[in-house]
Design a protein around this motif. Structure first.
Motif, short mmCIF file in Angstrom:
data_model
loop_
_atom_site.label_atom_id
_atom_site.label_comp_id
_atom_site.label_asym_id
_atom_site.label_seq_id
_atom_site.Cartn_x
_atom_site.Cartn_y
_atom_site.Cartn_z
N ILE A 1 0.85 -1.19 0.00
CA ILE A 1 0.00 0.00 0.00
C ILE A 1 0.89 1.24 0.00
CG2 ILE A 1 -1.83 1.24 1.22
CD1 ILE A 1 -2.66 -1.50 0.09
N ARG A 2 0.71 2.09 -1.03
CA ARG A 2 1.58 3.25 -1.18
C ARG A 2 0.90 4.56 -0.81
NH1 ARG A 2 6.22 1.70 -3.44
NH2 ARG A 2 6.27 -0.33 -4.49
N ASP B 1 -5.20 3.38 -4.20
CA ASP B 1 -4.87 1.99 -3.88
C ASP B 1 -6.02 1.04 -4.21
OD1 ASP B 1 -2.16 2.11 -2.80
OD2 ASP B 1 -3.04 3.29 -1.20
N GLY C 1 -7.45 0.26 -0.84
CA GLY C 1 -7.53 1.59 -0.23
C GLY C 1 -8.90 1.87 0.37
#
Length: 257
Positions: free
Chosen positions: A120-121, A223, A227
Motif C-alpha cells: 500500500i503506497r 490503492d 484503499g
C-alpha cells in the motif's frame, strides 16, 4: 563492529515470526522476545532459533517495548515486530553500518505496509518513517498504550538508512479487522482518560473525518479496493474507539452522581 540487540514483542505469531527472525540473521547479536503468553508455537519457534524469550502480561505497547529494552545486553537497540521483515536492501544497509560502526544515536528507515499481501503506497501507509534503531542511553520508548514511539532529545537528528521494513499487517481482511478493533478498544480507553466528554454525534463525526482523511486526503482511492477497505476500517475503528470512550465517561459520570 557495533553489536545490536534486536527486540520483538509477540503473542500468537507462529505463522509470521520465523520470517522475521530469519531476516535478522547477520544483523542481531542477540534477539530478545517478550511474549504475552502465546497459546500457539510462537515461543517454541523463538527458542529453537536461539532467542531469549521472556513471558510477561501485556501492559500496553509502549510499556512492553520499554521492558524489552531494559533486557538488552547491547547499547544499540533494533526494535522489530513479529509481522515485520527487514528487506534485502535494508539488511545490506544495516550490515554495512554495523561493520563500519554506528556513530549516530538514532536511526530511521521507511516501512512498506502490506494489506493482504498487497503493498500500500497511500492511505498514509508509505513511506511511514520509523525510528527503530537507537542507542538506549539517549532514546527510549514512551509509555503509550497504543501508537507508541521512540522519544529522544530534540537536539538529536535521526540518520536515515536506505531500505524498507516490510510490514505484513494481515493475510485476510478478517485478520486486519480483528487487529484494528483490538487497537480501537485500547484507544477508546486512552480517549476516556484524556477527554472530559464525548458528545452523542462525536463518534459519527470523527469516523466520517477518519474515512475522508484516509481515502481522499491521503489518496487511499489510488490503492483501489484495498484503499477503500483500509479507509472503511479507519471509519469503523474510530467509531469503536469514540463509542467506547463515551460509554466509559458516561458510566464514570453516573458513578459520581
Amino acid at each position: 563492529m557495533t553489536q545490536i540487540s534486536a527486540l520483538i514483542i509477540s503473542r500468537n505469531e507462529e505463522h509470521k515470526i520465523k520470517q522475521c527472525l530469519d531476516s535478522l540473521e547477520g544483523i542481531a547479536d542477540e534477539i530478545i522476545v517478550v511474549d504475552s503468553y502465546s497459546t500457539d508455537n510462537t515461543v517454541k519457534i523463538c527458542e529453537e532459533a536461539g532467542c531469549k524469550v521472556v513471558q510477561r502480561a501485556f501492559p500496553g505497547y509502549g510499556a512492553q517495548r520499554q521492558y524489552a529494552t531494559s533486557l538488552a545486553t547491547h547499547r544499540y537497540i533494533l526494535s522489530i515486530d513479529a509481522d515485520e521483515v527487514l528487506s534485502p536492501a535494508l539488511r545490506t544497509s544495516l550490515k554495512k553500518l554495523k561493520n563500519e560502526g554506528l556513530t549516530h544515536r538514532v536511526y530511521s528507515f521507511t516501512r512498506m505496509n502490506f494489506y493482504c499481501e498487497e503493498p500500500i503506497r497511500h492511505c498514509g501507509w508509505y513511506p511511514d518513517i520509523q525510528i527503530r534503531l537507537f542507542d538506549k542511553r539517549y532514546a527510549t520508548w514512551d509509555l503509550s498504550d497504543v501508537f507508541e514511539k521512540v522519544i529522544f532529545p530534540g537536539t538529536l537528528r535521526p540518520e536515515k538508512i536506505d531500505g524498507d521494513i516490510l510490514h505484513y499487517r494481515c493475510s485476510t481482511p478478517e485478520e486486519y479487522h480483528h487487529t484494528i478493533v483490538s487497537h480501537a478498544i485500547i484507544e477508546g480507553r486512552v480517549l476516556a482518560n484524556k477527554l472530559d466528554k464525548v458528545g452523542l454525534i462525536t463518534p459519527w463525526l470523527k469516523s466520517i473525518k477518519a474515512f475522508a482523511n484516509c481515502y481522499f486526503k491521503k489518496y487511499g482511492f489510488l490503492d483501489g479496493n484495498e484503499g477503500f477497505a483500509i479507509s472503511k476500517e479507519e471509519y469503523l475503528a474510530t467509531m469503536e474507539a469514540y463509542k467506547l470512550a463515551r460509554k466509559i465517561l458516561n458510566k464514570n459520570h453516573d458513578s459520581d452522581c
